[in-house]
Design a protein around this motif. Sequence first.
Motif, PDB file in Angstrom:
ATOM      1  N   THR A  39       5.197  31.497 144.282  1.00 25.53           N
ATOM      2  CA  THR A  39       5.375  31.853 142.874  1.00 25.53           C
ATOM      3  C   THR A  39       5.329  30.594 142.028  1.00 25.53           C
ATOM      4  OG1 THR A  39       6.698  33.816 143.341  1.00 25.53           O
ATOM      5  CG2 THR A  39       6.954  32.834 141.158  1.00 25.53           C
ATOM      6  N   ILE A  40       4.509  30.620 140.983  1.00 28.44           N
ATOM      7  CA  ILE A  40       4.437  29.523 140.021  1.00 28.44           C
ATOM      8  C   ILE A  40       4.980  30.061 138.699  1.00 28.44           C
ATOM      9  CG2 ILE A  40       2.942  27.912 138.788  1.00 28.44           C
ATOM     10  CD1 ILE A  40       0.982  28.105 141.087  1.00 28.44           C
ATOM     11  N   PRO A  41       6.043  29.494 138.169  1.00 31.85           N
ATOM     12  CA  PRO A  41       6.646  30.032 136.945  1.00 31.85           C
ATOM     13  C   PRO A  41       5.957  29.582 135.667  1.00 31.85           C
ATOM     14  CG  PRO A  41       7.955  28.208 137.731  1.00 31.85           C
ATOM     15  CD  PRO A  41       6.842  28.386 138.729  1.00 31.85           C
ATOM     16  N   PHE A  42       4.671  29.278 135.758  1.00 33.12           N
ATOM     17  CA  PHE A  42       3.898  28.805 134.617  1.00 33.12           C
ATOM     18  C   PHE A  42       2.558  29.533 134.583  1.00 33.12           C
ATOM     19  CE2 PHE A  42       6.218  25.218 136.648  1.00 33.12           C
ATOM     20  CZ  PHE A  42       7.292  25.190 135.767  1.00 33.12           C
ATOM     21  N   ALA A  75       9.381  32.040 129.281  1.00 32.53           N
ATOM     22  CA  ALA A  75      10.671  31.400 129.005  1.00 32.53           C
ATOM     23  C   ALA A  75      10.768  29.999 129.613  1.00 32.53           C
ATOM     24  CB  ALA A  75      11.815  32.274 129.499  1.00 32.53           C
ATOM     25  N   GLY A  76       9.676  29.232 129.525  1.00 28.66           N
ATOM     26  CA  GLY A  76       9.716  27.858 130.002  1.00 28.66           C
ATOM     27  C   GLY A  76       9.977  27.723 131.481  1.00 28.66           C
ATOM     28  N   GLY A  77       9.554  28.727 132.258  1.00 22.00           N
ATOM     29  CA  GLY A  77       9.740  28.675 133.706  1.00 22.00           C
ATOM     30  C   GLY A  77      10.865  29.548 134.221  1.00 22.00           C
ATOM     31  N   ARG A 158       1.676  19.099 114.312  1.00 26.39           N
ATOM     32  CA  ARG A 158       1.920  20.285 115.147  1.00 26.39           C
ATOM     33  C   ARG A 158       1.822  19.919 116.619  1.00 26.39           C
ATOM     34  NH1 ARG A 158      -2.905  23.711 113.004  1.00 26.39           N
ATOM     35  NH2 ARG A 158      -3.800  21.630 113.358  1.00 26.39           N
ATOM     36  N   TYR A 159       2.925  20.114 117.320  1.00 27.73           N
ATOM     37  CA  TYR A 159       2.999  19.749 118.729  1.00 27.73           C
ATOM     38  C   TYR A 159       3.072  21.000 119.605  1.00 27.73           C
ATOM     39  CZ  TYR A 159       4.621  17.721 123.116  1.00 27.73           C
ATOM     40  OH  TYR A 159       4.727  17.366 124.424  1.00 27.73           O
ATOM     41  N   ALA A 160       2.128  21.138 120.523  1.00 26.93           N
ATOM     42  CA  ALA A 160       2.106  22.283 121.438  1.00 26.93           C
ATOM     43  C   ALA A 160       2.966  21.969 122.658  1.00 26.93           C
ATOM     44  CB  ALA A 160       0.669  22.591 121.870  1.00 26.93           C
ATOM     45  N   HIS A 161       3.840  22.897 123.023  1.00 25.16           N
ATOM     46  CA  HIS A 161       4.711  22.671 124.178  1.00 25.16           C
ATOM     47  C   HIS A 161       4.825  23.943 125.010  1.00 25.16           C
ATOM     48  CE1 HIS A 161       8.365  24.804 122.668  1.00 25.16           C
ATOM     49  NE2 HIS A 161       7.850  24.507 121.493  1.00 25.16           N
ATOM     50  N   SER A 162       5.549  23.850 126.115  1.00 15.21           N
ATOM     51  CA  SER A 162       5.577  24.941 127.100  1.00 15.21           C
ATOM     52  C   SER A 162       6.863  25.752 127.088  1.00 15.21           C
ATOM     53  CB  SER A 162       5.374  24.346 128.507  1.00 15.21           C
ATOM     54  OG  SER A 162       6.339  23.337 128.763  1.00 15.21           O
ATOM     55  N   GLY A 163       7.556  25.770 125.975  1.00 17.06           N
ATOM     56  CA  GLY A 163       8.820  26.490 125.897  1.00 17.06           C
ATOM     57  C   GLY A 163       9.961  25.502 125.813  1.00 17.06           C
ATOM     58  N   LYS A 164      10.988  25.848 125.057  1.00 21.44           N
ATOM     59  CA  LYS A 164      12.083  24.910 124.828  1.00 21.44           C
ATOM     60  C   LYS A 164      12.709  24.454 126.136  1.00 21.44           C
ATOM     61  CE  LYS A 164      15.913  23.983 121.734  1.00 21.44           C
ATOM     62  NZ  LYS A 164      16.776  24.504 120.659  1.00 21.44           N
ATOM     63  N   TRP A 165      12.805  23.142 126.273  1.00 24.65           N
ATOM     64  CA  TRP A 165      13.364  22.457 127.432  1.00 24.65           C
ATOM     65  C   TRP A 165      12.474  22.542 128.663  1.00 24.65           C
ATOM     66  CZ3 TRP A 165      16.471  18.930 126.003  1.00 24.65           C
ATOM     67  CH2 TRP A 165      17.313  19.137 124.901  1.00 24.65           C
ATOM     68  N   LYS A 189       2.714  29.304 126.768  1.00 20.49           N
ATOM     69  CA  LYS A 189       3.156  29.631 128.127  1.00 20.49           C
ATOM     70  C   LYS A 189       2.535  28.719 129.178  1.00 20.49           C
ATOM     71  CE  LYS A 189       4.393  34.482 127.391  1.00 20.49           C
ATOM     72  NZ  LYS A 189       4.162  35.877 127.836  1.00 20.49           N
ATOM     73  N   GLY A 190       2.674  27.405 128.979  1.00 18.50           N
ATOM     74  CA  GLY A 190       2.212  26.487 130.002  1.00 18.50           C
ATOM     75  C   GLY A 190       1.149  25.523 129.530  1.00 18.50           C
TER      76      GLY A 190
END
Length: 325
Positions: A39-42, A75-77, A158-165, A189-190
């Motif tokens: 399972t990969i949470p991303f 949800a960031g993993g 504008r910064y793209a990220h993968s979910g808070k934390w 989502k990743g």
Amino acid sequence: MTIPSTMRRWVLGALAATGVAAAVPAMAEDFPDKPVTVTIPFSAGGSHDVNARIFTSILPSYLGQPVVIKLTPGAGGQAGTAAAIKAPADGYSMLFTHSLVDQLQPLVANLPYDTTAALTTVARINTAPAIFYVLADSPWQTIDDLVTYAKENPGELRYAHSGKWGTGFTGGAAVADHYGIEMTYLPYKGGGPMKLAVLSGDADFTLGRPGTIGAEIEAGKVRALLVGADERLPELPDTPTTTELGMPTEAIVMQRIVQVPSDLPEDRMQVLRTAFRELQEDKTYLRMMSQMGENVEYMDGPDYEKLRRQQAESYSALVQALTGQ
């Protein structure tokens, strides 16, 4: 002594022929006897997806069964992590995650699980430096150009990220905190969707890993401004590192790890650990990882477990620095 997984069936047959197979109960189970799921949470296209497609294509040679990838982003993993924790502790379900999801998220989120108690590490696959980048036709030639723009236009970058934390978030937050700039954080989502956001112009700035953004850098589609690592990357000799600029790397360099539920029987854990250890000598695996620009800084599960406990302390200090709490 653990008998290598590739020899297990041959040895069982030989022992059965002599009537002494019952003397090796750990082997008599013949684990695994069906496909194993990782399972990969991303999301698809991120660095974990890329790395997993390499090792899961070769690992069957050492486990004797197919290894199937299951992408569970969200949800960031957290979504994939929760699913992996709920899976039966039988060795047929592994989680391919990283250090920030494992040890940082529990410090900042009200999670329905305790990763330290619920999961144990099979192996660390490698470490992953970050590459902060923008579109090649953007006006920012250096990290200083980007910082100057952000200071003159608070909140407009504008910064793209993968979910808070998640690792994408903490990397960007560490840069913003170091330079004292304000950015607008856009969640995706990743790593795959983060990259697409920059390529399409929906975001200005993000980070990626060598295996997922190297081709775009080489093709001239994006420009690397900063490398999150202690040393410069050979393929980016002119791009400064976070360490050179006085930034901590804990929030940026992630450690990719394979984990299983903590109550997995020890004999099955040893089968999995042996397979991953044998993988490190596989020439095809090493060549494919090198071609993707990924390192093979492998660590056995027991050794990583010692490091894992230390991470909680360093991440706690990081969270305090980023949040002031």
